[in-house]
Enzyme design. Structure first.
Site, short mmCIF file in Angstrom:
data_model
loop_
_atom_site.label_atom_id
_atom_site.label_comp_id
_atom_site.label_asym_id
_atom_site.label_seq_id
_atom_site.Cartn_x
_atom_site.Cartn_y
_atom_site.Cartn_z
N HIS A 81 0.77 -1.22 -0.11
CA HIS A 81 0.15 -0.18 0.00
C HIS A 81 0.88 1.25 0.05
CE1 HIS A 81 -3.24 2.59 1.21
NE2 HIS A 81 -2.51 3.00 2.35
N TYR B 186 4.58 0.61 -2.82
CA TYR B 186 4.45 0.33 -4.11
C TYR B 186 5.89 -0.68 -4.53
CZ TYR B 186 1.36 4.20 -4.30
OH TYR B 186 0.57 4.95 -4.42
N GLU C 82 -8.20 8.10 -6.58
CA GLU C 82 -7.73 7.21 -5.63
C GLU C 82 -8.74 6.03 -5.57
OE1 GLU C 82 -4.53 8.89 -2.43
OE2 GLU C 82 -6.36 8.47 -1.91
N SER C 83 -8.38 4.75 -4.87
CA SER C 83 -9.35 4.00 -4.72
C SER C 83 -9.52 3.83 -3.05
CB SER C 83 -8.95 2.70 -5.12
OG SER C 83 -7.66 2.15 -4.40
N HIS C 84 -10.82 3.04 -2.90
CA HIS C 84 -11.32 2.94 -1.30
C HIS C 84 -12.18 1.73 -1.55
CE1 HIS C 84 -11.40 4.70 2.95
NE2 HIS C 84 -10.21 4.02 2.65
N ASN C 85 -11.47 0.82 -2.06
CA ASN C 85 -12.34 -0.33 -2.55
C ASN C 85 -12.63 -1.34 -1.50
OD1 ASN C 85 -11.69 0.60 -5.03
ND2 ASN C 85 -10.30 -0.85 -5.55
N HIS C 86 -11.62 -1.87 -0.48
CA HIS C 86 -11.81 -2.78 0.53
C HIS C 86 -12.75 -2.37 1.57
CE1 HIS C 86 -8.22 -4.33 -1.65
NE2 HIS C 86 -8.70 -5.62 -1.61
N SER D 270 -7.20 7.48 12.13
CA SER D 270 -8.35 8.59 12.38
C SER D 270 -8.21 9.56 11.10
CB SER D 270 -8.06 8.98 13.45
OG SER D 270 -8.40 8.09 14.56
N GLY E 29 -1.43 9.40 -9.30
CA GLY E 29 -2.51 8.27 -9.35
C GLY E 29 -2.45 7.26 -8.20
#
Lengths: 841, 229
Positions: free
Chosen positions: A65, A68, A112-116, A333, A557
């Site tokens: 994470h 990379y 950006e991703s926040h998938n999980h 947080s 990215g």
């Protein structure tokens, strides 16, 4: 894993002295996601075993994470192949790329991703995804001005999609609406491959005066380190390091309490206070806290300045006083920023924070030398070279192998599938396709987002691109689009990435923008699977080559790996955002046909070439459940000339409407353009597309590089001459019918707009509930009667996240962002304690 | 003319309201929630947003701010006050207007372009409209469902204090399709949709929103010619 660490904790913390005297003590490095040789490397760097806090920090910073480690070797192509760009003020490796758009102004944007987290707790996962990307934009010195949200879900009919989608949409809206950021576009895509791994990507854009650009360097020994924003709690601890390497299984229900909870009101105050601090010139350096929390912010700011830092951890305001030092360091947080300020400016900083009601606490200072020393109640718990966490992490060139089934998959072409022939079959196919989940109207989703706030939204969904006015005096503005197609990328990741780039580029051009920069979110399965790694490498190569061909560069990215449940990975899904510039937003071109000044309507042209390309198409998927063959050919030279023609045509006013062709082909575009403002269209099929199944091919092929435009009479000669000048194929295919109320394909079918609208708009309300509207005035009495019995639930929380204090604090974690030369940026999983989400404006 | 626009922590449409005031030809004066001084403004706009996060009932905390204390007094003395969305919620919490705004019946935040019918042109904020005029302005809220007891609703109707109603669809379930109401004196108006988002052809669905701001300027001009409010 946190539990493992806790069990080893003793009454006093594990100090540097103790680590030196107990070299043989067993440490849970494997549970923290570190390999044996990575652990050994930490010992070599420190010349002793790490303390518990240090081990936690290394495990986080050296996770996929943050570091990379699997993607870095590939991502460097984005820099190596990038054309020179004088507009780029900050690029890869920063929180977000910054692009100058005028003498005084610059914009910054990133996806950006926040998938999980969004799979585990859809509302909060999506909400904090928005919060994280907005803080990245803020950290560059910009005022965030809009968000976009590319979303991918499992099968639309699947029961779990009914859990995930409404929560995600409400979360994106709940956070963005409360921040006062217009949502100007995005995607809503359904495919069974995302059933266990929805993709929740979030893009934000901000604007800044060029001289307000902020740095993250903690320079100047003696400068004060200030923590600004929310208190620190036990949220998201360990999530980044451990769960970034985990896939979902049956245990995810138990992880729910550990997903971070957002407080958009606090973030709004954080934005306003930071902007006031910037304008007052009080900030030496700044970094947002996201994934890896304080650990990341402290080490990155110190490493960037090659400085040392001294931090008193007990000064960090805590939500839970019992937190151990390593928990404080790892906490995710939300709504926190780290500032570096000159000591003589500290009082002013605290005063501005107080004005906005935001907590600001001096927790440390910048020092000479190259050690980050952290004490907790006089115990030295950390003493490390900060650069060793940020820059010296492991780098892997992982094995890659083309998926074994790819040859067969690509041989199974959709062009061989049975096709609808004849007017009745075509008509029926049209109605079925425009109602299918991926092609249907998305108002059910987008109505939950504020598109008007800030008063500069010129175009928003369902337009091809979002268009924002930046400068009210000159009309200078930007156009933004974000696109991806996982099916294309599954069939051919190299060209699939190029196709995503081409579509976003085209969408920006269609709206009247000149593309100037690219951001990307690379959503893939496990990098430890050689076939996934091959898909990733191919997609990166395709995107980097594509940018080079188009003469634009990636400015930032994010990479999201481990998007898989068990052995089944998602389709490789590169999502590409393109930013364009519009000199005067008054020249923007909308997608909808407009009532024409001429009684016979405007002329409709199709630009580009239509080929027999059905593989990977929406039609093949919806009507045959088929995925195979090769995706449409991509010709970036053609895309470039198309963009040049569109920009010039928009500038001189040749166009009343323009709409890109992509999923669903020509007929989808015509239906959308007609329904937008209720103006019908009549199309004549070209001679070569009249026989047999060719009308079908013309209407449903997904050939790239095509756009439909409406040209007012009198402009056609100049417009076609412009196309010829750029070698762009064009065909006059029909007219808009201002008085008409149908989409008509001569010799085939004519479907009234009302019938099209009913089919197109009914799908999402049917699937996810909620009538499109309340009854009209005639039924008002019934509404009133119902209302008097309805619970007056003002202020009720939309979601309350449960037991936040569960010890096993595991947030499924996440990605990082492409850092080609340094791993100094990271994504933002995030956290916050259990405050009810705001319910209303 | 000087029209104040209050910024609470969490106000979002304050900039838009100030822009609308300027486009209508007046000077926008930014007021701060913690400052009781109204700086001599001729009218006040309470803008949309989520004041103080609205984690309690919407507007419940804002109502107690220093600026609101002054505004409540001034409104009772006839100062024109327009509450938009969150501002409407604050006016109800402050008891300057009756009733309450509750969760939308469908429980979703909803943003759409909404048709309204103007039903009262005798307020300080609607004088330039014509009775029954249909206007198009964006609505965007999660708690915009207007509720009040039957007697209050009947009173509002009887006294002509329903200023605007939703037509062609009720976006949030408001009783009797109520979109905007006024106080007995007609100087305080609360409206759920957002007139400040319909003031420019480039960014809004219409220019209809300008009418509210133009109306208060006309009202103030008339008042300075000694017409009682």
């Amino acid at each position: 894993m946190t539990q493992t660490v806790k069990e080893t904790a003793v009454a006093s913390p594990d100090t540097v002295d103790r680590a030196g005297s107990t070299p043989e003590e067993l440490q849970p490095f494997a549970e923290l996601g570190l390999l044996e040789d990575e652990y050994q490397r930490i010992r070599d760097i420190l010349d002793r075993r790490p303390t518990q806090s240090e081990l936690a920090m290394y495990s986080i910073m050296w996770s996929e994470h943050c570091s990379y480690k699997s993607s870095k070797v590939h991502l460097k192509q984005f820099s190596e192949k990038a054309p020179k760009n004088e507009r780029l003020l900050a690029g890869i490796g920063e929180n977000a790329g910054v692009i100058q758009i005028s003498d005084e102004l610059a914009v910054t944007f990133k996806v950006e991703s926040h998938n999980h987290p969004s799979f585990v707790e859809p509302y909060q996962g999506a909400a904090t995804g928005v919060g994280g990307i907005v803080r990245d934009i803020l950290a560059m010195g910009a005022r965030p001005i809009a968000v976009m949200d590319p979303l991918r879900f499992g099968d639309a009919e699947h029961p779990d999609t009914k859990r995930v989608l409404p929560g995600v949409v409400a979360g994106v809206g709940g956070y963005g609406n409360c921040l006062g950021l217009p949502n100007i576009g995005g995607e809503v895509v359904f495919d069974p491959c995302y059933q266990g791994n929805p993709l929740v990507n979030a893009l934000s854009i901000g604007v800044l005066p060029v001289d307000r650009l902020q740095k993250k360097e903690a320079t100047g020994a003696g400068n004060i380190v200030v923590l600004l924003g929310a208190k620190t709690g036990r949220d998201g601890i360990g999530g980044v390091s451990v769960l970034a390497s985990a896939t979902f299984d049956d245990g995810s229900e138990q992880r729910r309490p550990s997903v971070q909870v957002g407080d958009p009101f606090m973030e709004k105050l954080l934005i306003e206070s930071c902007l006031e601090l910037y304008d007052a010139g009080l900030v030496v350096g700044i970094q947002d806290l996201g994934g890896a929390g304080l650990t990341c912010a402290l080490t990155e700011t110190a490493a960037a300045a090659t400085a040392g830092m001294r931090v008193w951890l007990e000064r960090v305001p805590l939500r839970e006083p019992s937190m151990d030092p390593h928990e404080i360091l790892a906490s995710e947080s939300q709504e926190r920023m780290l500032l570096i300020v000159a000591p003589e400016k500290l009082d002013e900083v605290l005063k501005i924070a107080d004005k906005w009601g935001v907590l600001a606490t001096a927790i440390g200072e910048v020092t000479d030398g190259d050690r980050l020393v952290i004490t907790w109640n006089d115990h030295t718990v950390v003493d490390v070279p900060p650069g060793s966490l940020v820059d010296d992490g492991p780098v892997y060139n992982r094995p890659m192998r083309e998926p074994a089934d790819l040859i067969l998959l690509r041989a199974d072409r959709a062009e061989t599938l049975p096709r609808p022939v004849g007017p009745d079959a075509l008509r029926e196919t049209v109605l079925r396709m425009i109602a299918s989940p991926n092609l249907c109207d998305k108002t059910w989703v987008t109505e939950q987002y504020d598109r008007y706030v800030l008063g500069n939204t010129v175009l928003a969904q369902p337009e091809d691109a979002g268009v924002l006015r930046i400068d009210e005096q000159t009309g200078l503005g930007v156009a933004l689009s974000v696109d991806g197609n996982g099916r294309y990328a599954r069939l051919d990741p190299y060209n699939g990435a190029k196709l995503a780039l081409a579509e976003a580029y085209r969408n920006v051009a269609v709206a009247g923008g000149k593309p100037i920069s690219v951001t990307n979110c690379l959503n893939f399965g496990s990098p430890e699977d050689p076939t996934v790694m091959w898909q990733f490498a191919e997609a990166v190569r395709g995107l980097a080559d594509g940018c080079q061909e188009l003469g634009i560069a990636v400015s930032g990215g994010n990479v999201s790996f481990y998007n898989q449940t068990g052995a089944a990975a998602i389709h490789p899904t590169p999502v590409v955002g393109v930013l364009g510039l519009i000199d005067d937003v008054a020249t923007r071109v909308p997608i909808g046909f407009t009532p024409s000044a001429h009684p016979e309507g405007d002329l409709v042209f199709l630009l580009g070439e239509t080929r027999n390309e059905l593989s990977g198409s929406e039609w093949a998927w919806v009507t045959h459940g088929h995925l195979g063959g090769e995706p449409p050919r991509v010709d970036l030279g053609r895309e470039k000339s198309l963009a040049e023609v569109l920009a010039e045509a928009a500038r001189v006013g040749h166009l009343t409407a323009a709409h890109d062709l992509s999923d669903g082909g020509l007929i989808q575009t015509l239906v959308e353009s007609s329904l937008r403002r209720g103006v019908g269209v009549k199309i004549e099929l070209p001679e070569e597309f009249t026989a047999g199944s060719m009308p079908f091919v013309y209407l449903f092929s997904e050939s790239a590089g095509r756009v439909v435009v409406a040209v007012p009479r009198g402009h056609e000669t100049a417009f076609t001459a412009l196309c010829d000048e750029h070698g762009l194929p064009w065909a006059a295919i029909g007219t808009t019918e201002a008085a008409g109320d149908a989409v008509e394909i001569t010799g085939q079918f004519s479907i009234p707009l009302d019938e099209l609208r009913e089919a197109h708009t009914g799908t999402l309300p049917r699937l996810f509930g909620g009538a499109a509207s309340f009854p009209g005035p005639s039924e008002a009495a019934a509404v009133a009667a119902g209302a008097s019995e309805a619970p007056a639930a003002s202020g009720d929380p939309v979601v309350v996240v449960g037991d936040d204090s569960a010890p096993d604090s595991e947030a499924p974690a996440e990605e990082g962002l492409p850092a080609a030369t340094a791993d100094s940026t990271q994504a933002e999983p995030s956290s916050e304690d259990g405050i009810a989400a705001p319910a209303a404006e | 003319m000087r029209i104040g626009v209050v910024t609470f922590p969490g106000s979002l449409d304050d900039g838009d309201a100030a822009r609308a005031v300027r486009l209508a030809g007046a000077e926008a004066v930014r007021l701060w929630h913690a400052d009781p001084d109204l700086h001599g403004v001729d009218a006040v706009v309470l803008p949309g947003g989520f004041s103080y996060g609205d984690y309690l009932r919407c507007g419940a905390i804002a109502r107690f701010s220093a600026a609101m204390e002054s505004i409540i007094d001034a409104a009772k003395g006839g100062l024109p006050v327009l509450g938009i969305c969150n501002g409407f919620q604050i006016l109800c919490e402050a008891h300057l207007l009756p009733g309450a705004l509750t969760r939308n019946q469908h429980l979703h935040f909803r943003n759409r372009d909404q048709w309204l019918k103007v039903e009262s042109t005798s307020t300080a904020w609607t004088g330039t409209f014509t009775d029954g005029q249909e206007i198009l302005i964006p609505v965007k809220n999660g708690e915009g469902c207007y509720v009040a007891d039957q007697r209050t609703l009947d009173e509002l109707e009887a006294e002509g204090r329903v200023v605007a109603r939703y037509i062609r669809g009720n976006p949030n379930g408001s009783q009797r399709d109520i979109a905007a109401i006024t106080n007995e004196r007609g100087n305080v108006v609360g409206i759920m949709p957002h007139p400040e988002h319909a003031v420019e052809a480039l960014t809004g669905p219409s220019l209809d929103g300008l009418g509210l701001f133009a109306s208060v300027l006309a009202h103030l001009a008339g008042k300075s010619a000694a017409v009682p409010a």
